[in-house]
Design an enzyme around this catalytic site. Structure first.
Site, PDB file in Angstrom:
ATOM      1  N   GLY A  59      10.205   2.975   5.736  1.00 47.20           N
ATOM      2  CA  GLY A  59      10.107   2.295   7.027  1.00 47.20           C
ATOM      3  C   GLY A  59      10.510   3.201   8.167  1.00 47.20           C
ATOM      4  N   LEU A  62      12.366   0.437  14.069  1.00 48.80           N
ATOM      5  CA  LEU A  62      13.656   0.740  14.688  1.00 48.80           C
ATOM      6  C   LEU A  62      14.747   0.919  13.645  1.00 48.80           C
ATOM      7  CD1 LEU A  62      13.505  -1.464  17.874  1.00 48.80           C
ATOM      8  CD2 LEU A  62      13.366   1.018  17.683  1.00 48.80           C
ATOM      9  N   GLY A  64      14.432   1.794  10.290  1.00 49.93           N
ATOM     10  CA  GLY A  64      14.241   2.975   9.443  1.00 49.93           C
ATOM     11  C   GLY A  64      14.218   4.265  10.236  1.00 49.93           C
ATOM     12  N   HIS A 285       8.586 -19.254  16.789  1.00 51.07           N
ATOM     13  CA  HIS A 285       8.888 -18.941  18.185  1.00 51.07           C
ATOM     14  C   HIS A 285       8.153 -19.906  19.110  1.00 51.07           C
ATOM     15  CE1 HIS A 285       9.465 -16.729  21.837  1.00 51.07           C
ATOM     16  NE2 HIS A 285      10.093 -15.753  21.218  1.00 51.07           N
ATOM     17  N   SER A 303       6.662 -13.373  25.572  1.00 51.58           N
ATOM     18  CA  SER A 303       8.096 -13.141  25.390  1.00 51.58           C
ATOM     19  C   SER A 303       8.984 -14.297  25.858  1.00 51.58           C
ATOM     20  CB  SER A 303       8.483 -11.889  26.174  1.00 51.58           C
ATOM     21  OG  SER A 303       9.870 -11.811  26.293  1.00 51.58           O
ATOM     22  N   ARG A 350      15.500 -20.877  20.018  1.00 53.82           N
ATOM     23  CA  ARG A 350      14.082 -20.986  19.643  1.00 53.82           C
ATOM     24  C   ARG A 350      13.794 -22.158  18.714  1.00 53.82           C
ATOM     25  NH1 ARG A 350      12.996 -14.513  18.755  1.00 53.82           N
ATOM     26  NH2 ARG A 350      13.153 -14.062  20.974  1.00 53.82           N
ATOM     27  N   HIS A 425       7.161 -16.072  13.647  1.00 53.54           N
ATOM     28  CA  HIS A 425       7.478 -14.884  14.424  1.00 53.54           C
ATOM     29  C   HIS A 425       8.396 -13.908  13.694  1.00 53.54           C
ATOM     30  CE1 HIS A 425       8.460 -12.589  17.980  1.00 53.54           C
ATOM     31  NE2 HIS A 425       9.743 -12.819  17.796  1.00 53.54           N
ATOM     32  N   GLU A 449      15.016  -6.068   9.673  1.00 55.18           N
ATOM     33  CA  GLU A 449      14.516  -7.409   9.363  1.00 55.18           C
ATOM     34  C   GLU A 449      14.388  -7.626   7.852  1.00 55.18           C
ATOM     35  OE1 GLU A 449      11.134  -8.610  11.756  1.00 55.18           O
ATOM     36  OE2 GLU A 449      10.854 -10.451  10.590  1.00 55.18           O
ATOM     37  N   ARG A 459      17.570 -16.985  14.444  1.00 52.26           N
ATOM     38  CA  ARG A 459      17.972 -15.777  15.180  1.00 52.26           C
ATOM     39  C   ARG A 459      17.851 -16.010  16.678  1.00 52.26           C
ATOM     40  NH1 ARG A 459      15.295 -11.676  17.618  1.00 52.26           N
ATOM     41  NH2 ARG A 459      13.246 -12.091  16.704  1.00 52.26           N
TER      42      ARG A 459
HETATM   43  C1  LIG Z   1       5.507  -9.859  19.050  1.00 58.28           C
HETATM   44  C2  LIG Z   1       6.953  -9.661  18.737  1.00 58.28           C
HETATM   45  C3  LIG Z   1       7.859  -9.436  19.767  1.00 58.28           C
HETATM   46  C4  LIG Z   1       9.209  -9.257  19.482  1.00 58.28           C
HETATM   47  N1  LIG Z   1      10.087  -9.049  20.509  1.00 58.28           N
HETATM   48  C5  LIG Z   1      11.395  -8.862  20.242  1.00 58.28           C
HETATM   49  C6  LIG Z   1      12.326  -8.620  21.288  1.00 58.28           C
HETATM   50  O1  LIG Z   1      11.974  -8.588  22.466  1.00 58.28           O
HETATM   51  N2  LIG Z   1      13.625  -8.433  20.953  1.00 58.28           N
HETATM   52  C7  LIG Z   1      14.064  -8.454  19.660  1.00 58.28           C
HETATM   53  O2  LIG Z   1      15.247  -8.256  19.422  1.00 58.28           O
HETATM   54  N3  LIG Z   1      13.190  -8.653  18.643  1.00 58.28           N
HETATM   55  C8  LIG Z   1      11.881  -8.853  18.902  1.00 58.28           C
HETATM   56  N4  LIG Z   1      11.003  -9.074  17.868  1.00 58.28           N
HETATM   57  C9  LIG Z   1      11.459  -8.888  16.483  1.00 58.28           C
HETATM   58  C10 LIG Z   1      11.537  -7.386  16.180  1.00 58.28           C
HETATM   59  O3  LIG Z   1      10.465  -6.707  16.790  1.00 58.28           O
HETATM   60  C11 LIG Z   1      11.498  -7.069  14.680  1.00 58.28           C
HETATM   61  O4  LIG Z   1      12.358  -7.902  13.989  1.00 58.28           O
HETATM   62  C12 LIG Z   1      11.952  -5.634  14.453  1.00 58.28           C
HETATM   63  O5  LIG Z   1      11.222  -4.738  15.264  1.00 58.28           O
HETATM   64  C13 LIG Z   1      11.813  -5.239  12.992  1.00 58.28           C
HETATM   65  O6  LIG Z   1      12.143  -3.879  12.890  1.00 58.28           O
HETATM   66  P1  LIG Z   1      12.258  -3.171  11.479  1.00 58.28           P
HETATM   67  O7  LIG Z   1      12.557  -1.735  11.752  1.00 58.28           O
HETATM   68  O8  LIG Z   1      13.188  -3.919  10.616  1.00 58.28           O
HETATM   69  O9  LIG Z   1      10.801  -3.326  10.827  1.00 58.28           O
HETATM   70  P2  LIG Z   1       9.335  -2.891  11.352  1.00 58.28           P
HETATM   71  O10 LIG Z   1       9.324  -2.454  12.764  1.00 58.28           O
HETATM   72  O11 LIG Z   1       8.436  -4.000  10.936  1.00 58.28           O
HETATM   73  O12 LIG Z   1       9.001  -1.613  10.503  1.00 58.28           O
HETATM   74  C14 LIG Z   1       8.685  -1.694   9.141  1.00 58.28           C
HETATM   75  C15 LIG Z   1       8.388  -0.292   8.654  1.00 58.28           C
HETATM   76  O13 LIG Z   1       8.314  -0.323   7.243  1.00 58.28           O
HETATM   77  C16 LIG Z   1       7.140   0.318   6.797  1.00 58.28           C
HETATM   78  N5  LIG Z   1       6.766  -0.300   5.535  1.00 58.28           N
HETATM   79  C17 LIG Z   1       6.761  -1.606   5.196  1.00 58.28           C
HETATM   80  N6  LIG Z   1       6.416  -1.768   3.911  1.00 58.28           N
HETATM   81  C18 LIG Z   1       6.199  -0.543   3.418  1.00 58.28           C
HETATM   82  C19 LIG Z   1       5.814  -0.055   2.143  1.00 58.28           C
HETATM   83  N7  LIG Z   1       5.609  -0.867   1.108  1.00 58.28           N
HETATM   84  N8  LIG Z   1       5.653   1.284   1.997  1.00 58.28           N
HETATM   85  C20 LIG Z   1       5.865   2.137   3.037  1.00 58.28           C
HETATM   86  N9  LIG Z   1       6.248   1.732   4.257  1.00 58.28           N
HETATM   87  C21 LIG Z   1       6.413   0.405   4.445  1.00 58.28           C
HETATM   88  C22 LIG Z   1       6.137   0.130   7.906  1.00 58.28           C
HETATM   89  O14 LIG Z   1       5.141   1.118   7.828  1.00 58.28           O
HETATM   90  C23 LIG Z   1       7.055   0.282   9.125  1.00 58.28           C
HETATM   91  O15 LIG Z   1       7.226   1.650   9.412  1.00 58.28           O
HETATM   92  C24 LIG Z   1       9.663  -9.287  18.151  1.00 58.28           C
HETATM   93  C25 LIG Z   1       8.744  -9.520  17.118  1.00 58.28           C
HETATM   94  C26 LIG Z   1       7.414  -9.736  17.411  1.00 58.28           C
HETATM   95  C27 LIG Z   1       6.483 -10.076  16.305  1.00 58.28           C
END
Ligand SMILES: Cc1cc2nc3c(=O)[nH]c(=O)nc-3n(C[C@H](O)[C@H](O)[C@H](O)COP(=O)(O)OP(=O)(O)OC[C@H]3O[C@@H](n4cnc5c(N)ncnc54)[C@H](O)[C@@H]3O)c2cc1C
Length: 666
Positions: A59, A62, A64, A285, A303, A350, A425, A449, A459
């Site tokens: 990952g 943010l 990873g 959401h 948003s 929410r 969401h 997440e 959340r």
């Molecule tokens: C439209 C939208 C708006 C949002 N706005 C906000 C906000 O304003 N404020 C807030 O706090 N939160 C917000 N959220 C929630 C937030 O964006 C996410 O919870 C957060 O960005 C998740 O980050 P993450 O690094 O955990 O995962 P992700 O950003 O989902 O990254 C997952 C990573 O894992 C990799 N991956 C997954 N499975 C595999 C696999 N099997 N093999 C290899 N790689 C893999 C993907 O390629 C990716 O690089 C929002 C969510 C959405 C949907």
């Protein structure tokens, strides 16, 4: 018939109960001292020994990206994986509204304790206190780190960073970069990551999908990944593995998540022994562009920040639902959130805003086109804000969101109120982790997440970005060293039985998916699963509905393995094959989510059981029975179709720093 003494899940043989589970890593002492104590007590790794230790991170969002950059900077050998063509395309880039931090720049009464308190209360008292306090504690560091990286947060006239409010709080603590906060934060993390790639501490594998976890002698020692361009199945080994693979909201087919978001990395680890915690806790959401028909494969978020200035309403009378909203006079409008929750108004959390939107639409007071059998929309109206602040000020704050809305709907939200409706969401559920963010498999850590740790049953807005970056920049680098200090572990040979088993299981599953050669597309299964999940495990759940859903999902899974049609070959780029593997995992996860929702005969946060509500229709918890995290153990199965009844392990939630109360935002 409902048996009120025996849990329906047990009664139907859907799960069994095992030993209790507990976090053993959070140290004793006052809550405010625990993180300092843990950082001090966690073993150190000498800088010269760090380059002998290998860490795999799955990952580049943010969670990873920040972890890979920080561990690389510390001197470990890091391999980082993502399935997109660039780390910058992780789903985190979609985040719009902002990131919380207890900086108290507005001098409006914020503090570490208040952020901690708001988050535990917002999660309806179903989160672990120690983890949440730490999150609040490190929140301020995140902003400093990101400012140092050059993240262009919005500023006030005097140059200080600006803040706005998100739901469930009465202070302004949300830092933002217009409606592109995730993108700007991800560029910051990506720059830090690429610096380490250039320095040689991080090796980056794009367009690689982890399809299996290697567990040897009870420890996570590597992954099996498919090169999505060549189709080659590769083995990557390490001393520890970190999953930062994001959330699984796409199990509902329609969601605001990126189309590629999936559960495969977590689910494969779950099948290898990592417990899955509270899988039914889903965030729906309230402010998304409404579904407009059955042709859609994606929904769009507007948003939550819009609720700072936009007012939510529906007509008081059903007969007005067809009218141009500008012709409905003030006295005929029902600003229902302001009416029901005068203290928090449009900024209720929410789960509550979503449920009330559903209620008014169920009453027949929804607006917009009829989809299915009713109108799925409520107004989000900026006319007051435009009168008060002027259009230019509204444009400066939310311009890109307004443009996006106009492009998708063809309506001008500066002139006509937006129409919004709840949509899936985010997931609060995820792999179980202890205070160190380590799963039930030693050496397997889970961040962002993908883990369950901080948000309980609901959340609060702007706290997912905070958690992902807290985990990656500050928490994991301090806790994983305690584990790595025991390494390096004995090298694993490529013919080690654990490696051979993992590698061949990926090959066999790939071959099996291609061999079915049936009649139905992968997407049609995904869509049908999503409908079942939304209908029975969505905004409102009941015993009867959940039992039905479990039956339907089992039938669908059986048909999938008999009748799915996966085109193309294994040794080439094949998006149909990629999707098939992900949908196969969703078909197992969906069943576990329904079992979890069925066993929890209380309402809490986003988990609303029709059978458990107050007289006012609010979520009614049963702390005497359900004050625990439900951590599910995979119990094996017969091939891919049949899953044995999972085993429930309960982690009691102990509240020492916060008093348990019925949540109220009135
Ligand atoms: C439209 C939208 C708006 C949002 N706005 C906000 C906000 O304003 N404020 C807030 O706090 N939160 C917000 N959220 C929630 C937030 O964006 C996410 O919870 C957060 O960005 C998740 O980050 P993450 O690094 O955990 O995962 P992700 O950003 O989902 O990254 C997952 C990573 O894992 C990799 N991956 C997954 N499975 C595999 C696999 N099997 N093999 C290899 N790689 C893999 C993907 O390629 C990716 O690089 C929002 C969510 C959405 C949907």
């Amino acid at each position: 018939m409902t048996d009120t003494t025996v849990n329906a899940g047990i009664a139907h043989g859907l799960y069994t109960e095992g030993d209790a589970i507990a976090d053993t890593k959070a140290p004793g002492g006052p809550i405010a001292d625990k993180w300092t104590t843990r950082k001090f007590e966690a073993a150190l790794v000498n800088p010269t020994n760090r380059r002998k230790l290998d860490v795999i991170i799955v990952g580049t969002g943010l969670a990873g990206g920040s972890a890979a950059a920080t561990l690389g900077e510390a001197g470990y050998n890091v391999k980082v994986f993502c399935f997109q063509d660039s780390p910058r395309r992780a789903h985190s880039i979609a985040a719009q509204g902002g990131i919380n931090a207890a900086k108290n720049y507005k001098e409006d009464g914020d503090s570490t304790y208040r952020l901690f308190y708001d988050t535990v209360k917002g999660g309806d008292y179903r989160a672990r206190e120690t983890n949440v306090y730490r999150l609040a504690e490190v929140s301020a560091n995140i902003i400093d780190q990101c400012v140092a990286q050059g993240v262009p947060f919005a500023r006030e006239y005097g140059g200080l960073l600006d803040n706005r409010s998100f739901g469930g709080v009465q202070v302004s603590r949300t830092f933002y970069a217009r409606g592109q906060t995730g993108q700007q934060l991800l560029i910051g993390a990506y720059q830090a990551l690429e610096r380490q790639v250039a320095a040689g501490t991080v090796e980056q594998f794009t367009r690689h999908e982890m399809l299996e976890l290697v567990v040897a002698d009870g420890r996570a020692r590597g992954i099996i990944a498919r090169d999505l361009v060549t189709g080659e199945i590769e083995t990557h080994l390490a001393d520890a593995v970190v999953l930062a693979s994001g959330g699984y909201g796409n199990v509902f087919y329609l969601s605001t998540n990126a189309m590629g978001s999936n559960v495969t990395a977590s689910w494969r680890a779950h099948r290898k022994g990592a417990y899955m915690a509270n899988p039914c806790y889903t965030q729906i959401h309230p402010t998304c562009i409404p579904v407009s028909g059955d042709h859609q494969s994606k929904l769009t978020l507007m948003s939550e920040s819009l609720r700072n200035d936009g007012r939510i309403w529906v007509p008081k009378n059903r007969d007005d639902c067809d009218k141009d909203p500008r012709e409905i006079p003030e006295e005929d409008r029902d600003y229902y959130l302001e009416r029901i929750y005068p203290s928090f108004g449009n900024l209720v959390p929410r789960d509550i805003a979503s449920r009330q939107a559903k209620n008014v639409c169920d009453e027949g007071r929804g607006v917009g086109p009829v989809v299915g059998d009713f109108r799925r929309g409520v107004y989000l109206d900026f006319s007051d804000a435009i009168d008060r602040l002027g259009q230019a000020a509204v444009e400066a704050k939310y311009g890109n969101l307004f443009d996006m809305y106009a492009r998708i709907t063809g309506e001008d939200p500066y002139k006509v109120p937006m129409r919004i409706y709840p949509a899936v969401h985010y997931v609060m559920g995820g792999l179980w982790v202890d205070y160190d963010l380590q799963s039930t498999i030693p050496g397997l850590f889970v961040t962002g997440e993908a883990n369950f740790s901080d948000h309980g049953a609901n959340r609060l807005g702007a706290s997912a970005l905070m958690q992902g970056l807290a985990d990656g920049y500050f928490v994991l680098p301090n806790t994983i060293r305690d584990y790595l200090a025991k390494g390096p572990f004995a090298p694993l040979a490529s013919d080690d039985p654990a490696v051979v088993e993992a590698h061949s299981s990926v090959e066999q599953r790939t071959a099996r998916l291609l061999a079915v050669n049936g009649q139905r597309s992968v997407d049609s299964f995904h869509k049908e699963l999503g409908n079942v999940m939304w209908e029975y495990c969505g905004m409102e759940r009941s015993e009867e509905g959940l039992l039905k859903a479990i039956d339907l999902i089992r039938g669908l899974r059986e048909e999938f393995w008999r009748n799915v049609r996966v085109l193309g070959a294994a040794d080439t780029l094949n998006q149909s094959l990629e999707k098939a593997g992900r949908v196969a995992d969703f078909l197992e996860l969906g069943e576990l989510m329904c079992i979890d929702a069925l066993h929890r005969r209380e309402s809490c946060g986003g988990h609303f059981r029709a059978e458990s509500q107050t007289e006012d229709g609010e979520a009614l918890r049963h702390d005497d029975e359900y004050l625990y995290v439900a951590a599910w153990e995979y119990a094996g199965g017969d091939g891919d179709n049949e899953m044995s009844a999972p085993v429930l392990h309960k982690e009691d939630l102990v509240y020492e720093a916060i008093e348990l109360k019925q949540r109220s935002y009135k």
